[in-house]
Design an enzyme around this catalytic site. Structure first.
Site, PDB file in Angstrom:
ATOM      1  N   ASN A 141      53.399  82.261   5.792  1.00 23.80           N
ATOM      2  CA  ASN A 141      53.752  81.864   7.159  1.00 23.80           C
ATOM      3  C   ASN A 141      54.815  80.769   7.138  1.00 23.80           C
ATOM      4  O   ASN A 141      54.860  79.947   6.222  1.00 23.80           O
ATOM      5  CB  ASN A 141      52.512  81.337   7.895  1.00 23.80           C
ATOM      6  N   GLU A 205      58.095  84.531   8.347  1.00 28.12           N
ATOM      7  CA  GLU A 205      59.191  84.403   9.314  1.00 28.12           C
ATOM      8  C   GLU A 205      60.564  84.302   8.638  1.00 28.12           C
ATOM      9  O   GLU A 205      61.584  84.593   9.267  1.00 28.12           O
ATOM     10  CB  GLU A 205      58.958  83.207  10.237  1.00 28.12           C
ATOM     11  N   ASP A 254      56.828  64.291  23.614  1.00 37.69           N
ATOM     12  CA  ASP A 254      56.892  65.754  23.518  1.00 37.69           C
ATOM     13  C   ASP A 254      57.908  66.326  24.509  1.00 37.69           C
ATOM     14  O   ASP A 254      58.645  65.582  25.153  1.00 37.69           O
ATOM     15  CB  ASP A 254      55.474  66.332  23.733  1.00 37.69           C
TER      16      ASP A 254
HETATM   17  C1  LIG Z   1      61.046  72.194  17.875  1.00 36.15           C
HETATM   18  C2  LIG Z   1      59.666  72.725  17.750  1.00 36.15           C
HETATM   19  C3  LIG Z   1      58.627  71.894  17.357  1.00 36.15           C
HETATM   20  C4  LIG Z   1      57.338  72.376  17.195  1.00 36.15           C
HETATM   21  N1  LIG Z   1      56.366  71.534  16.753  1.00 36.15           N
HETATM   22  C5  LIG Z   1      55.130  72.031  16.486  1.00 36.15           C
HETATM   23  C6  LIG Z   1      54.126  71.188  15.926  1.00 36.15           C
HETATM   24  O1  LIG Z   1      54.334  70.010  15.685  1.00 36.15           O
HETATM   25  N2  LIG Z   1      52.921  71.746  15.646  1.00 36.15           N
HETATM   26  C7  LIG Z   1      52.650  73.071  15.898  1.00 36.15           C
HETATM   27  O2  LIG Z   1      51.547  73.519  15.588  1.00 36.15           O
HETATM   28  N3  LIG Z   1      53.583  73.874  16.466  1.00 36.15           N
HETATM   29  C8  LIG Z   1      54.812  73.393  16.753  1.00 36.15           C
HETATM   30  N4  LIG Z   1      55.769  74.206  17.304  1.00 36.15           N
HETATM   31  C9  LIG Z   1      55.408  75.579  17.701  1.00 36.15           C
HETATM   32  C10 LIG Z   1      55.352  76.534  16.552  1.00 36.15           C
HETATM   33  O3  LIG Z   1      56.431  76.448  15.680  1.00 36.15           O
HETATM   34  C11 LIG Z   1      55.328  77.949  17.114  1.00 36.15           C
HETATM   35  O4  LIG Z   1      54.220  78.072  17.948  1.00 36.15           O
HETATM   36  C12 LIG Z   1      55.292  79.001  16.049  1.00 36.15           C
HETATM   37  O5  LIG Z   1      55.531  80.251  16.620  1.00 36.15           O
HETATM   38  C13 LIG Z   1      53.955  79.025  15.354  1.00 36.15           C
HETATM   39  O6  LIG Z   1      54.058  79.944  14.303  1.00 36.15           O
HETATM   40  P1  LIG Z   1      52.879  80.943  13.954  1.00 36.15           P
HETATM   41  O7  LIG Z   1      52.856  81.960  15.049  1.00 36.15           O
HETATM   42  O8  LIG Z   1      53.307  81.505  12.646  1.00 36.15           O
HETATM   43  O9  LIG Z   1      51.639  80.141  13.887  1.00 36.15           O
HETATM   44  C14 LIG Z   1      57.066  73.731  17.479  1.00 36.15           C
HETATM   45  C15 LIG Z   1      58.092  74.572  17.897  1.00 36.15           C
HETATM   46  C16 LIG Z   1      59.375  74.079  18.026  1.00 36.15           C
HETATM   47  C17 LIG Z   1      60.464  75.009  18.448  1.00 36.15           C
END
Ligand SMILES: Cc1cc2nc3c(=O)[nH]c(=O)nc-3n(C[C@H](O)[C@H](O)[C@H](O)COP(=O)(O)O)c2cc1C
Length: 448
Positions: A141, A205, A254
């Site tokens: 992941n 990804e 945030d």
């Molecule tokens: C700039 C940015 C910051 C993010 N920060 C976090 C974070 O600190 N913790 C988190 O769990 N997801 C965060 N996300 C959201 C995840 O990256 C997003 O939900 C992602 O699709 C999760 O991947 P997964 O589906 O493989 O779990 C962030 C997204 C962006 C674009």
């Protein structure tokens, strides 16, 4: 073209990069500059006080730049992202420029990690994408996670219960006390966009990004941990998530621009690093247009998919900047039947449960231009007929005016499409000019 540098060279050649040559500090000063230029040029800080490496910020700060980096037209963005998610292309593994310097015993103070806002508990890595794999190697992941620097060797990582969280659970169940991760900073926008998109559990990804980059993304094995990272990243931190150690994470400013609450989150221990000889640290200002665009793009894709089930022609979907890329959305579509707009509104709310206010407009309105959307509201919306109010429904934790304890609030939809059958007052006549004059005027507008 698969790395950040190549893309920046393209932007440089178009005059979209502004170099700040005077020394600025990683503590507040660079963040203030990024805020001032938010949604405008990319900023390169060539002289960072107390550090040898430079900082770049605001790369994904406009929708146009993201489209340009992905090489897609606005109409093709959502189908292209959906296709890449469904058809990941396995990355080649080998060495690359990120291995120019391998650091065996790094300290977090070696890197120009920014402190952004008053009240921040310390420097925060906000542009790091975290790679992890399950203990049996069957699931990999990549996702964004902010990391608060606690001391020279430790960070607190915010993990919302999704895929990385599931992998940490799998590691716990396998009896491990830590999970190896790579944290990549400074990668091509396609890699960042892919890391923000939710995919099915097990999709790596990086391979989604590789589809978007036409097979050009190469990964490399980390020297100190069992993890992969883009071979052409600027900087990769190698860490271990401590499965039995938590620390206080936050308050963090945030998406909303207001401070999130403090939470107990896992600790990541820094065990190694690799970077290019002259690496650039990539910054991402919290609550900036870049943050909001990257967060808003995944819901846009889902809303596009859902709305297409209801109406055939969708012009565009905009998770607006004012709605922090999370609470507000505008859909522009071709209306054929009077009943369509409310169905579209319901599809929007179903696709993105955090959505609070939704607008639907006709296809002659540019959904990315909020002045046009407001014009449609002014001329096509009637409060007594075109309003949809859904009380007592689950809302976002980023909506401070709702009941956060019960997670209950109100969703409102606005149908700002032209009522079918009502004539007059809806069309905006063009000014008829020849192609020659149009080209002349366009040349002038490019000069300004
Ligand atoms: C700039 C940015 C910051 C993010 N920060 C976090 C974070 O600190 N913790 C988190 O769990 N997801 C965060 N996300 C959201 C995840 O990256 C997003 O939900 C992602 O699709 C999760 O991947 P997964 O589906 O493989 O779990 C962030 C997204 C962006 C674009």
């Amino acid at each position: 073209m698969t790395d950040l540098r190549d893309y920046l060279r393209r932007l440089e050649s178009r005059g979209e990069v502004l170099h700040v040559e005077e020394p600025l500090s990683a503590r507040y000063e660079i963040a203030a500059a990024l805020k001032m230029f938010d949604g405008k040029q990319v900023l390169m800080f060539d002289d960072v006080k107390d550090y040898e490496s430079g900082v770049v910020g605001g790369v994904c700060g406009t929708r146009e730049r993201i489209l340009d980096a992905l090489n897609v037209s606005p109409e093709n963005l959502y189908p292209r992202l959906l296709d890449a998610g469904k058809n990941p292309v396995q990355c080649e593994i080998g060495d690359g420029p990120v291995k120019e310097v391998i650091v065996d015993n790094p300290g977090l103070g070696d890197f120009p990690i920014l402190t952004h806002f008053q009240g921040d508990p310390g420097p925060y890595i906000t542009s790091g994408i975290v790679y992890a794999k399950s203990p049996d190697g069957s699931v990999e992941n990549v996702s964004f996670h902010r990391l608060l620097v606690l001391d020279e060797k430790r960070m607190a990582i915010r993990i919302v219960p999704r895929h990385l969280y599931r992998i940490t659970q799998m590691a716990r169940e396998a009896g491990l006390d830590s999970l190896d991760v790579s944290i990549s900073i400074g990668v091509h926008p396609a890699v960042y966009v892919s890391s923000a998109l939710p995919q099915s559990f097990g999709t790596r990804e990086f391979d989604v990004a590789n589809n978007l980059l036409d097979g050009g993304l190469k990964l490399t094995e980390c020297p100190h941990v069992d993890a992969l990272a883009p071979a052409d990243a600027e900087l990769v931190l190698e860490g271990r998530i401590k499965l039995n150690e938590n620390a206080t994470e936050g308050p963090f400013v945030d998406l909303s621009g207001t401070a999130d609450v403090q939470r107990q989150q896992p600790v990541v221990e820094l065990v190694g690093a690799m970077h290019r000889e002259d690496y650039m640290y990539e910054a991402l200002l919290p609550a900036s247009s870049e943050h909001r665009l990257l967060m808003g793009m995944p819901p846009e894709v889902r809303i596009w998919e859902y709305v297409r089930n209801v109406v055939p022609t969708v012009r565009g979907v905009n998770m607006t900047m004012g709605g922090m890329g999370w609470l507000h959305c505008v859909v522009s579509f071709e209306k054929f039947r009077e009943g369509d707009p409310k169905n579209v509104l319901m599809a929007m709310f179903a696709a993105h449960p955090s959505l609070k206010h939704a607008w639907v407009v006709d296809a002659d309105i540019d959904p990315y231009n909020m002045e046009e959307v407001e014009w449609a509201m002014a001329t096509r919306f009637r409060g007594d007929k075109d309003l949809m109010v859904i009380p007592n429904v689950r809302v976002s934790s980023l909506d401070p005016v709702s009941d956060q304890e019960k997670e209950l609030g109100c969703k409102t939809g606005f149908d700002a499409t032209k009522p079918i059958g009502l004539e007059g007052g809806f069309e905006r006549p063009d000014i008829p000019i020849s192609d020659e004059v149009r080209k002349l005027l366009e040349a002038y507008s490019r000069r300004t």
